[in-house]
Design a protein around this motif. Structure first.
Motif, PDB file in Angstrom:
ATOM      1  N   MET A 271       0.878  -1.185   0.160  1.00 35.55           N
ATOM      2  CA  MET A 271      -0.015   0.055  -0.091  1.00 35.55           C
ATOM      3  C   MET A 271       0.911   1.294   0.195  1.00 35.55           C
ATOM      4  N   HIS A 272       0.695   2.083  -0.957  1.00 35.83           N
ATOM      5  CA  HIS A 272       1.280   3.311  -0.877  1.00 35.83           C
ATOM      6  C   HIS A 272       0.795   4.236   0.408  1.00 35.83           C
ATOM      7  N   SER A 273       1.805   4.841   0.816  1.00 36.98           N
ATOM      8  CA  SER A 273       1.488   5.864   1.933  1.00 36.98           C
ATOM      9  C   SER A 273       2.466   7.029   1.942  1.00 36.98           C
ATOM     10  N   PRO A 274       2.010   8.133   2.107  1.00 30.25           N
ATOM     11  CA  PRO A 274       2.813   9.405   2.160  1.00 30.25           C
ATOM     12  C   PRO A 274       3.436   9.375   3.649  1.00 30.25           C
ATOM     13  N   ARG A 275       4.866   9.633   3.520  1.00 34.80           N
ATOM     14  CA  ARG A 275       5.554   9.788   4.731  1.00 34.80           C
ATOM     15  C   ARG A 275       5.113  11.071   5.414  1.00 34.80           C
TER      16      ARG A 275
ATOM     17  N   ASP B 290       6.307  14.059   3.865  1.00 38.23           N
ATOM     18  CA  ASP B 290       5.568  14.442   2.855  1.00 38.23           C
ATOM     19  C   ASP B 290       4.464  15.130   3.165  1.00 38.23           C
TER      20      ASP B 290
ATOM     21  N   PRO C 201       5.577   6.232   7.755  1.00 35.48           N
ATOM     22  CA  PRO C 201       4.631   6.393   6.756  1.00 35.48           C
ATOM     23  C   PRO C 201       3.348   6.767   7.513  1.00 35.48           C
TER      24      PRO C 201
ATOM     25  N   HIS D  14       0.423   5.880   7.396  1.00 37.15           N
ATOM     26  CA  HIS D  14      -0.432   4.765   7.542  1.00 37.15           C
ATOM     27  C   HIS D  14       0.105   4.221   8.937  1.00 37.15           C
TER      28      HIS D  14
END
Lengths: 337, 337
Positions: free
Chosen positions: A1-5, A8, A97, A99
């Motif tokens: 799953m892509h999650s911004p840091r 970010d 992340p 998430h």
């Protein structure tokens, strides 16, 4: 799953995303909180550090959040208080992340939804090490409060549940204990004991009702604490603060089913006495009330020994034996040792 | 001075040595705390990390403790609450000298002795990074509570003191700002502003007395917050949460005496607006009460501008000018950016 840091998103956006988890009013300098009538506030705090209290290997972020809430609520339960909620200080690396933090908050929220209370405030900062500072607030009536120092000789000592399961779960998660020959449901229970401990508000409700029925003053005739630092540690703290001794009966040790087979009797007894982090309650109370409590609680709640008017705090084969094995604080988990 | 490390003492001995700093009752699972009659509990939390909020270069351990208490008490002051005390979660490397922790506690205690409140509980654990999780509890009357969102147009905006002094003190401590040509007493003031900030309970007492005299409802007709994240940030938060605009007058900026000479006008204005960590109060209130507050407060308490019924939050040369310089959150200190 892509999650911004977190880096970010930036602090303001992270705080905006956390807002829905928080009680109305969070976002001011502080939160004003009404107590129920005739209640006092009860406060307890814990600080949790990655690779000391949790790690990627041992706990998903949701469990980190659940557990962070549960360990503090367990302290409220041990005082006979009801949860109002908790504050969350989070110090996290910028590369964390989003998430991860979101799931920690979901875990906190799930625990509060189960036992009561809300997220009452927070603070967010960067750090090289993931760290959570949690402070729980509860409400309690002074007359219904349970202290550690009120144990009296000849009381029964109760453990509200099994001990050593959390330690066994940790051993499974770290690979210290090989899973072969351990039934899958048993493994799941031990791992759940480590990741999702349950504060025993249920025992407190029953204890309060029984005290009314038996006309016993909770704050004066009962001693209670949680077993976060181990069963032996709890027994020793209760005894030392009350000026009594104790005999714990070896055959009554609340060893999780399957543990002796998995690790042998010596290791099983050690983990049960000294493993820690089971977050059960240890209660000293009259034998009559003890029997009633054990009956009403069911499950693995059991009388494990008695208080005495001697100095010794020991493990014995039978009550009133002399020369048992002394329980020690030294084997309990200690930081900086 | 020789001092044992925490690892030399072990957790139990460290806790024993900290006990005298704590309120009676600390050492149970949680602490029961009575509130004054008709008071609600007010709660706020901060997490402080070495090399983010403090460092050996910028702060002796006594200042770390004082400041950790003061930043939380400042949040209580901003809500109009009186301090009951605070909990201390400390995560520390095993090689931390005992005297470091002792002096942190002495600093916490000194601040509580000055403004009220006790140490209500704690938790100690090891970590690679020195981290303090502080949660302060206060007591406040709902009718006397101050919120951020109650600013109204055409109110005066007050800053209770100078801004930018903490930032200048930090610059002196890190070597960013050379001390030559800055008078020694001025240097000391700026460094003290950074190391030993003072929560402005004095302003709150006067404000509460004035509100009684002027028959003004504190919780409905005044907005207040502390300037921990900078003067501009406080003005913006107050305005955005209240749905008003603001004009801050350049000539009224509470710039510390000597700062323009030391760093030039542009830098001085930037530090005053965006430096942060001065822990003064920013208050929106009727002009009449504002004048009375400034007169009674004396010192550097001053009206710095006014709220408007426009959207803009800006720095202007004169009140009611148009087209001023917008204040921004972007320049305020943000973690993870």
């Amino acid at each position: 799953m892509h999650s911004p840091r977190l880096a970010d998103l930036g602090e303001l956006e992270v705080l905006r995303r956390l807002q829905p988890f928080c009680a109305k009013g969070v976002g001011d300098d502080a939160l004003l909180l009404s107590l129920p009538p005739e209640m006092d506030v009860v406060v307890t705090t814990d600080i949790l550090v990655e690779d000391v209290h949790f790690s990627e290997q041992t706990m998903p972020p949701r469990a980190v959040g659940w557990r962070a809430a549960a360990v503090n609520l367990s302290d409220l339960a041990a005082m006979g208080a009801q949860p109002l909620g908790l504050t969350v200080g989070a110090a996290l690396p910028a590369e964390t992340p989003w998430h991860w933090l979101e799931e920690v908050y979901q875990g906190l929220q799930a625990c509060l939804n189960t036992y009561g209370g809300r997220i009452l405030g927070g603070d967010l900062t960067r750090s090289a090490v993931k760290t959570l500072g949690i402070t729980a607030l509860g409400a309690g009536r002074p007359s219904q409060t349970l202290y550690r120092y009120q144990a009296q000789p000849q009381q029964a000592i109760i453990a509200t549940g099994l001990h050593g399961a959390s330690r066994a779960g940790l051993a499974l998660l770290t690979g210290e204990l090989a899973p072969k020959n351990i039934a899958t449901p048993t493994q799941r229970q031990w791992i759940a004991a480590h990741q999702y401990p349950t504060p025993r508000f249920d025992a407190i409700s029953i204890l309060q009702a029984l005290a009314r029925d038996h006309n016993i003053a909770l704050a004066h005739e009962i001693a209670c604490m949680d077993s976060s630092d181990g069963l032996a540690n709890a027994v020793i703290q209760l005894c030392q603060q009350s000026g009594v001794g104790a005999q714990i009966v070896r055959s009554q040790l609340p060893i999780p089913p399957g543990l002796v087979t998995a690790v042998g009797r010596d290791q099983a007894e050690t983990w049960t006495l000294y493993g820690g982090e089971d977050f059960e309650l240890v209660i000293c109370v009259t034998r009559t009330m003890a029997s009633a409590l054990v009956t009403q609680m069911g499950g693995h709640c059991a009388i494990i020994g008695q208080t005495t008017n001697h100095q010794e705090i020991e493990l014995v084969e039978n009550l009133d034996d002399t020369g048992g094995l002394p329980l020690t604080l030294a084997q309990s988990y200690q930081h900086f040792s």
